[in-house]
Design a protein around this motif. Structure first.
Motif, PDB file in Angstrom:
ATOM      1  N   TRP A 319     -20.024  12.809 -92.349  1.00  7.98           N
ATOM      2  CA  TRP A 319     -19.639  12.671 -93.762  1.00  7.98           C
ATOM      3  C   TRP A 319     -20.556  13.482 -94.669  1.00  7.98           C
ATOM      4  O   TRP A 319     -20.106  14.058 -95.665  1.00  7.98           O
ATOM      5  N   LYS A 320     -21.841  13.514 -94.343  1.00 10.27           N
ATOM      6  CA  LYS A 320     -22.792  14.220 -95.201  1.00 10.27           C
ATOM      7  C   LYS A 320     -22.610  15.737 -95.124  1.00 10.27           C
ATOM      8  O   LYS A 320     -23.065  16.468 -95.996  1.00 10.27           O
ATOM      9  N   ALA A 321     -21.955  16.197 -94.059  1.00 10.85           N
ATOM     10  CA  ALA A 321     -21.740  17.636 -93.908  1.00 10.85           C
ATOM     11  C   ALA A 321     -20.474  18.112 -94.617  1.00 10.85           C
ATOM     12  O   ALA A 321     -20.362  19.286 -94.978  1.00 10.85           O
ATOM     13  N   LEU A 322     -19.522  17.204 -94.814  1.00 10.80           N
ATOM     14  CA  LEU A 322     -18.264  17.593 -95.445  1.00 10.80           C
ATOM     15  C   LEU A 322     -18.431  17.745 -96.958  1.00 10.80           C
ATOM     16  O   LEU A 322     -19.192  17.014 -97.587  1.00 10.80           O
ATOM     17  N   SER A 323     -17.698  18.677 -97.527  1.00 11.95           N
ATOM     18  CA  SER A 323     -17.793  18.928 -98.964  1.00 11.95           C
ATOM     19  C   SER A 323     -17.157  17.787 -99.757  1.00 11.95           C
ATOM     20  O   SER A 323     -16.247  17.108 -99.264  1.00 11.95           O
ATOM     21  N   PRO A 324     -17.621  17.552-101.006  1.00 11.99           N
ATOM     22  CA  PRO A 324     -17.096  16.455-101.829  1.00 11.99           C
ATOM     23  C   PRO A 324     -15.583  16.518-102.022  1.00 11.99           C
ATOM     24  O   PRO A 324     -14.906  15.492-101.992  1.00 11.99           O
ATOM     25  N   GLN A 325     -15.061  17.731-102.203  1.00 19.41           N
ATOM     26  CA  GLN A 325     -13.621  17.859-102.433  1.00 19.41           C
ATOM     27  C   GLN A 325     -12.817  17.407-101.213  1.00 19.41           C
ATOM     28  O   GLN A 325     -11.765  16.770-101.337  1.00 19.41           O
ATOM     29  N   VAL A 326     -13.325  17.750-100.036  1.00 23.47           N
ATOM     30  CA  VAL A 326     -12.640  17.344 -98.800  1.00 23.47           C
ATOM     31  C   VAL A 326     -12.661  15.826 -98.667  1.00 23.47           C
ATOM     32  O   VAL A 326     -11.657  15.199 -98.305  1.00 23.47           O
ATOM     33  N   LEU A 327     -13.797  15.212 -98.974  1.00 24.98           N
ATOM     34  CA  LEU A 327     -13.898  13.756 -98.900  1.00 24.98           C
ATOM     35  C   LEU A 327     -12.950  13.092 -99.895  1.00 24.98           C
ATOM     36  O   LEU A 327     -12.235  12.144 -99.556  1.00 24.98           O
ATOM     37  N   GLN A 328     -12.945  13.594-101.129  1.00 20.68           N
ATOM     38  CA  GLN A 328     -12.108  12.991-102.166  1.00 20.68           C
ATOM     39  C   GLN A 328     -10.630  13.076-101.795  1.00 20.68           C
ATOM     40  O   GLN A 328      -9.881  12.099-101.926  1.00 20.68           O
ATOM     41  N   ALA A 329     -10.219  14.244-101.300  1.00 25.56           N
ATOM     42  CA  ALA A 329      -8.815  14.415-100.923  1.00 25.56           C
ATOM     43  C   ALA A 329      -8.454  13.586 -99.693  1.00 25.56           C
ATOM     44  O   ALA A 329      -7.364  13.008 -99.611  1.00 25.56           O
ATOM     45  N   SER A 330      -9.371  13.512 -98.744  1.00 28.06           N
ATOM     46  CA  SER A 330      -9.090  12.790 -97.497  1.00 28.06           C
ATOM     47  C   SER A 330      -8.991  11.287 -97.723  1.00 28.06           C
ATOM     48  O   SER A 330      -8.123  10.615 -97.158  1.00 28.06           O
ATOM     49  N   PHE A 331      -9.895  10.747 -98.551  1.00 27.79           N
ATOM     50  CA  PHE A 331      -9.871   9.313 -98.838  1.00 27.79           C
ATOM     51  C   PHE A 331      -8.838   8.957 -99.916  1.00 27.79           C
ATOM     52  O   PHE A 331      -8.496   7.789-100.080  1.00 27.79           O
ATOM     53  N   ASN A 332      -8.406   9.989-100.675  1.00 26.72           N
ATOM     54  CA  ASN A 332      -7.475   9.774-101.786  1.00 26.72           C
ATOM     55  C   ASN A 332      -8.060   8.787-102.796  1.00 26.72           C
ATOM     56  O   ASN A 332      -7.456   7.767-103.141  1.00 26.72           O
ATOM     57  N   VAL A 333      -9.287   9.111-103.240  1.00 28.25           N
ATOM     58  CA  VAL A 333      -9.989   8.254-104.199  1.00 28.25           C
ATOM     59  C   VAL A 333     -10.450   9.098-105.382  1.00 28.25           C
ATOM     60  O   VAL A 333     -10.567  10.328-105.280  1.00 28.25           O
ATOM     61  N   PRO A 334     -10.748   8.461-106.526  1.00 27.01           N
ATOM     62  CA  PRO A 334     -11.279   9.194-107.676  1.00 27.01           C
ATOM     63  C   PRO A 334     -12.651   9.792-107.360  1.00 27.01           C
ATOM     64  O   PRO A 334     -13.345   9.367-106.427  1.00 27.01           O
ATOM     65  N   GLU A 335     -13.063  10.740-108.179  1.00 26.28           N
ATOM     66  CA  GLU A 335     -14.325  11.446-107.956  1.00 26.28           C
ATOM     67  C   GLU A 335     -15.520  10.499-107.979  1.00 26.28           C
ATOM     68  O   GLU A 335     -16.465  10.651-107.203  1.00 26.28           O
ATOM     69  N   ASP A 336     -15.483   9.488-108.873  1.00 26.63           N
ATOM     70  CA  ASP A 336     -16.630   8.587-108.973  1.00 26.63           C
ATOM     71  C   ASP A 336     -16.811   7.754-107.696  1.00 26.63           C
ATOM     72  O   ASP A 336     -17.938   7.438-107.299  1.00 26.63           O
ATOM     73  N   VAL A 337     -15.705   7.414-107.033  1.00 27.39           N
ATOM     74  CA  VAL A 337     -15.802   6.662-105.775  1.00 27.39           C
ATOM     75  C   VAL A 337     -16.390   7.549-104.679  1.00 27.39           C
ATOM     76  O   VAL A 337     -17.248   7.121-103.895  1.00 27.39           O
ATOM     77  N   GLU A 338     -15.951   8.802-104.644  1.00 24.73           N
ATOM     78  CA  GLU A 338     -16.491   9.737-103.648  1.00 24.73           C
ATOM     79  C   GLU A 338     -17.985   9.936-103.860  1.00 24.73           C
ATOM     80  O   GLU A 338     -18.764   9.958-102.897  1.00 24.73           O
ATOM     81  N   LYS A 339     -18.415  10.060-105.120  1.00 29.98           N
ATOM     82  CA  LYS A 339     -19.835  10.269-105.410  1.00 29.98           C
ATOM     83  C   LYS A 339     -20.665   9.059-104.988  1.00 29.98           C
ATOM     84  O   LYS A 339     -21.773   9.199-104.460  1.00 29.98           O
ATOM     85  N   LYS A 340     -20.127   7.869-105.220  1.00 25.55           N
ATOM     86  CA  LYS A 340     -20.843   6.660-104.804  1.00 25.55           C
ATOM     87  C   LYS A 340     -20.989   6.623-103.287  1.00 25.55           C
ATOM     88  O   LYS A 340     -22.052   6.302-102.754  1.00 25.55           O
ATOM     89  N   PHE A 341     -19.913   6.977-102.597  1.00 27.23           N
ATOM     90  CA  PHE A 341     -19.937   7.012-101.133  1.00 27.23           C
ATOM     91  C   PHE A 341     -20.968   8.020-100.628  1.00 27.23           C
ATOM     92  O   PHE A 341     -21.777   7.728 -99.745  1.00 27.23           O
ATOM     93  N   SER A 342     -20.964   9.207-101.213  1.00 29.74           N
ATOM     94  CA  SER A 342     -21.854  10.278-100.746  1.00 29.74           C
ATOM     95  C   SER A 342     -23.314  10.011-101.083  1.00 29.74           C
ATOM     96  O   SER A 342     -24.215  10.557-100.440  1.00 29.74           O
ATOM     97  N   SER A 343     -23.545   9.181-102.096  1.00 32.73           N
ATOM     98  CA  SER A 343     -24.926   8.933-102.528  1.00 32.73           C
ATOM     99  C   SER A 343     -25.644   7.900-101.663  1.00 32.73           C
ATOM    100  O   SER A 343     -26.861   7.756-101.740  1.00 32.73           O
TER     101      SER A 343
END
Length: 356
Positions: A319-343
């Motif tokens: 997960w830490k290697a994948l880009s934020p955009q890929v994570l957001q699109a894959s999980f189908n979540v808003p940007e703030d949720v992706e940022k919380k996950f990545s942090s």
């Protein structure tokens, strides 16, 4: 076909006053046959002697309890006599002849895990005794043995027929067995409880890997291994072997919960494991463990001498290697949720201490 991954305990195969030999049966643990893996355990009482034998499978041995002496003869080599103790791991390639002896009050318990792809029975070890009622030479005629050993037939009959015990005997107190030599230990065994740690996470756990770097002989066995000690309440990150290897796990100490997820995101195992349990994780399936309060230790073999693992949580996860955009699109979540996950989990690696 649905796989049965339920952990199992070993069952007694034979034994007596000197100790007993136990094995896991592929009929009860089908993944042994599916993965061509054998698993057994030898327990010797005081003065117990497991007589010389060889096997149809390459193995890794791990001393679960006690201390004793192991005799190992590699093909066309001299006998090596090793002092062994709890935590020792021994590589046993094809063709080795072994014996074990316990002169201490504490039971000597040794786990054997190995590859049965070339064995007579998939998922089971077949051992060949050199002596006793099932020994190899009981099958030859007296004439053949007499000529092979260059002995008279009376002596041959005494040698072949005197030992009536099968596999394990109890020797008389004071019987003098060979003394171990320190130089024989090097290159044959490694103590996983004393070796340098490959992973040490405060409050999480510790790992020692057994591979061709610290015990080159495992290259001949074709297996890698590790000893993992998970602290009380800690979690082992969901992970998988990414080089198509099977992971065979024996619970050495403690207890905890295990979940395994396989094809199509289906949870194929959810159970509590305890000391003595053995279970197998199929290729590419993801496993995670959470220890109970007393911690959880396990010894595993992996069906490659230098395994590679991928973890799905923690600082080194995919997960830490994948880009934020890929994570957001894959999980189908808003940007703030992706940022919380990545942090999250930026510092921790494969073990996570219990929550505060």
């Amino acid at each position: 076909m649905e796989l049965d991954l339920t952990p199992k305990l070993a069952k007694k195969v034979y034994g007596g006053d000197g100790g007993a030999y136990y094995a896991w049966c592929p009929n009860e643990l089908p993944m042994l046959r599916e993965g061509n893996i054998g698993a057994s355990k030898l327990v010797l009482e005081k003065n117990g002697f497991a007589m010389p034998r060889y096997s149809d499978s390459a193995k890794v041995a791990y001393v679960l309890q006690g201390s004793g002496v192991a005799g190992i003869v590699l093909p066309e080599k001299e006998e090596k006599v090793l002092a062994i103790k709890k935590g020792d791991s021994i590589a046993l390639p094809f063709g080795v002849t072994t014996w074990y002896y316990n002169k201490e009050d504490t039971e000597l318990a040794i786990l054997f895990l190995g590859d049965t792809s070339k064995a007579h029975k998939a998922g089971s070890f077949t051992d060949f005794s050199l002596t006793g009622p099932t020994g190899i030479f009981t099958g030859f005629s007296t004439e053949f043995v007499s000529r092979a050993w260059d002995l008279d037939e009376t002596t041959v009959k005494a040698l072949v027929g005197s030992q009536t015990a099968n596999g394990i005997v109890k020797l008389a107190p004071g019987f003098k067995m060979p003394e171990p030599k320190k130089e024989h230990y090097n290159g044959m065994a490694l103590n996983c409880e004393e070796a340098p740690l490959d992973v040490d996470i405060k409050g999480g756990g510790k790992v020692v890997l057994l591979n061709t770097k610290n015990l080159p002989l495992v290259g001949e066995v074709g297996l890698g291994a590790d000893l993992v000690r998970l602290n009380g309440g800690a979690m082992c990150s969901p992970g998988m072997s990414c080089d198509s290897a099977l992971q065979v796990t024996y619970i050495v100490r403690g207890s905890g919960r295990v979940q395994v997820v396989g094809i199509d995101g289906k949870r194929v195992l959810e159970t509590t494991v305890k000391a003595g349990n053995l279970f197998i994780v199929p290729r590419f399936f993801v496993v995670s463990k959470i220890s109970d309060a007393d911690g959880l230790d396990w010894f595993s073999i992996i069906t490659t001498p230098n395994p590679i693992f991928t973890h799905l949580a923690g600082r080194t996860s995919v997960w830490k290697a994948l880009s934020p955009q890929v994570l957001q699109a894959s999980f189908n979540v808003p940007e703030d949720v992706e940022k919380k996950f990545s942090s999250m989990r930026k510092a921790e690696e494969i073990f996570f201490p219990p929550p505060n």
